[in-house]
Every structure is written in structure tokens, then in C-alpha cells.
Motif scaffolding. Structure first.
Motif, PDB file in Angstrom:
ATOM      1  N   LYS A  24       0.821  -1.208   0.000  1.00 20.68           N
ATOM      2  CA  LYS A  24       0.000   0.000   0.000  1.00 20.68           C
ATOM      3  C   LYS A  24       0.861   1.266   0.000  1.00 20.68           C
ATOM      4  O   LYS A  24       0.455   2.288  -0.554  1.00 20.68           O
ATOM      5  N   LEU A  25       2.054   1.188   0.599  1.00 18.40           N
ATOM      6  CA  LEU A  25       2.937   2.340   0.657  1.00 18.40           C
ATOM      7  C   LEU A  25       3.935   2.376  -0.507  1.00 18.40           C
ATOM      8  O   LEU A  25       4.660   3.360  -0.671  1.00 18.40           O
ATOM      9  N   GLY A  26       3.994   1.288  -1.266  1.00 23.81           N
ATOM     10  CA  GLY A  26       4.918   1.233  -2.394  1.00 23.81           C
ATOM     11  C   GLY A  26       6.367   1.094  -1.979  1.00 23.81           C
ATOM     12  O   GLY A  26       7.269   1.645  -2.618  1.00 23.81           O
ATOM     13  N   ASN A  43      10.102   8.382   7.588  1.00 25.48           N
ATOM     14  CA  ASN A  43      10.116   9.844   7.543  1.00 25.48           C
ATOM     15  C   ASN A  43       8.709  10.358   7.826  1.00 25.48           C
ATOM     16  O   ASN A  43       7.760   9.580   7.961  1.00 25.48           O
ATOM     17  N   ILE A  44       8.541  11.654   7.896  1.00 26.86           N
ATOM     18  CA  ILE A  44       7.249  12.227   8.273  1.00 26.86           C
ATOM     19  C   ILE A  44       6.169  11.891   7.252  1.00 26.86           C
ATOM     20  O   ILE A  44       5.024  11.618   7.621  1.00 26.86           O
ATOM     21  N   GLN A  49       1.357   8.514   6.131  1.00 24.10           N
ATOM     22  CA  GLN A  49       0.688   7.459   5.359  1.00 24.10           C
ATOM     23  C   GLN A  49       0.288   6.291   6.270  1.00 24.10           C
ATOM     24  O   GLN A  49      -0.802   5.741   6.140  1.00 24.10           O
ATOM     25  N   LEU A  50       1.209   5.901   7.168  1.00 23.90           N
ATOM     26  CA  LEU A  50       0.912   4.809   8.101  1.00 23.90           C
ATOM     27  C   LEU A  50      -0.264   5.170   8.999  1.00 23.90           C
ATOM     28  O   LEU A  50      -1.167   4.349   9.215  1.00 23.90           O
ATOM     29  N   ASN A  55      -5.931   4.271  10.385  1.00 30.45           N
ATOM     30  CA  ASN A  55      -7.038   5.074  10.913  1.00 30.45           C
ATOM     31  C   ASN A  55      -6.711   5.713  12.256  1.00 30.45           C
ATOM     32  O   ASN A  55      -7.511   5.666  13.199  1.00 30.45           O
ATOM     33  N   LEU A  56      -5.520   6.284  12.345  1.00 25.02           N
ATOM     34  CA  LEU A  56      -5.068   6.968  13.542  1.00 25.02           C
ATOM     35  C   LEU A  56      -4.565   8.352  13.163  1.00 25.02           C
ATOM     36  O   LEU A  56      -4.183   8.583  12.018  1.00 25.02           O
TER      37      LEU A  56
END
Length: 149
Positions: A24-26, A43-44, A49-50, A55-56
Motif C-alpha cells: 500500500k505504501l509502495g 520519515n514524516i 501514510q501509516l 485510521n489513527l
């Protein structure tokens, strides 16, 4: 807790494998593993993305506590009908046996009277209903206990 544990627990709670998150993040699964074992940190942009994936908020992800999230979820999903079926004394008594044992030692009527006086005072002075008075008193007791440690 550390960031790696937070990332691991948030991923598990969200029901994703490392492979799914990586896809999902590639990025590679190995990068996810390195983040979760504290070899490297995201990284930020990756952190954001995480957080979205799990859902946080970013703050929640950084301070993720799986047990706290489970408690918050249980509270959100509770309702009076379910709560009426739970014997809280027995449930908590498994962890804190004093809750089962004190009934034979403590003058319950004496303390019940004093507590009722405090509840009545809160109701009269602040126009709280019975439940609100109990919750306020419970919160005051908790803070007194916490501050005395």
C-alpha cells in the motif's frame, strides 16, 4: 513503548501484514520490518501514510498503546444493557482480590452513608443527576489516589 512497537501494534490492530502495508505504501516489506524493529524510522511523509492506513492521527500512532485502544473501543461499544449483565466486582476482583475480600472486613454501611452524603451534595450544589454525581466523585477519588502515589 518505543516507535517500533507502536508501529507493530498499530499494524496488527488494523489487521495488516507487513507485506500488505509495504504494498500500500509502495515500499519493501523489509523496510516495514526495519521500522518495527527500530533499525530505522519512517520519515514524516511515511509516518503520515501509516497513520492514515491505520485510521489513527499521527499523534495517536506515535503514542500508540494497543491496550488503551482496546479499552477505548470497549467503552465506545458499551451500552447500559450490556453493562447491567456484567458483575464488575467479580470481573475486577480477579485482578484485585481485595474487591472480593473487603466485604467481610469493612463497615460498608458507614462508608456507604458518607459516599451517599457526598453524592447528594454534588447533586444539590451543582444540579447533577445521580449518574453525573457518581462519575464526578469517582473521578475525584481517582485523582486523589493518583496524586497520593
Amino acid at each position: 513503548m518505543n516507535l517500533g512497537n507502536n508501529l507493530f501494534n498499530a499494524r496488527k490492530k488494523a489487521g495488516f501484514s507487513q507485506e500488505e502495508v509495504a504494498e500500500k505504501l509502495g515500499i519493501s516489506r523489509q523496510i516495514i520490518s526495519k521500522w518495527e524493529t527500530n533499525e530505522t524510522i519512517p520519515n514524516i511523509y511515511e509516518s503520515k501514510q501509516l497513520a492514515q492506513l491505520y485510521n489513527l492521527s499521527l499523534d495517536e500512532l506515535l503514542d500508540f498503546d494497543v491496550y488503551l485502544k482496546e479499552i477505548e473501543e470497549a467503552i465506545k461499544n458499551s451500552n447500559p444493557a450490556k453493562e447491567e449483565k456484567i458483575n464488575w466486582t467479580n470481573a475486577w476482583g480477579k485482578k484485585y482480590p481485595i474487591l472480593i475480600e473487603y466485604h467481610n472486613k469493612v463497615d460498608i454501611k458507614k462508608y456507604s452513608y458518607q459516599i451517599r452524603e457526598l453524592l447528594n451534595s454534588l447533586q444539590k450544589e451543582y444540579d447533577y443527576n445521580n449518574l453525573d454525581s457518581m462519575l464526578v466523585l469517582k473521578d475525584i477519588l481517582y485523582h486523589e489516589w493518583k496524586d497520593s502515589k
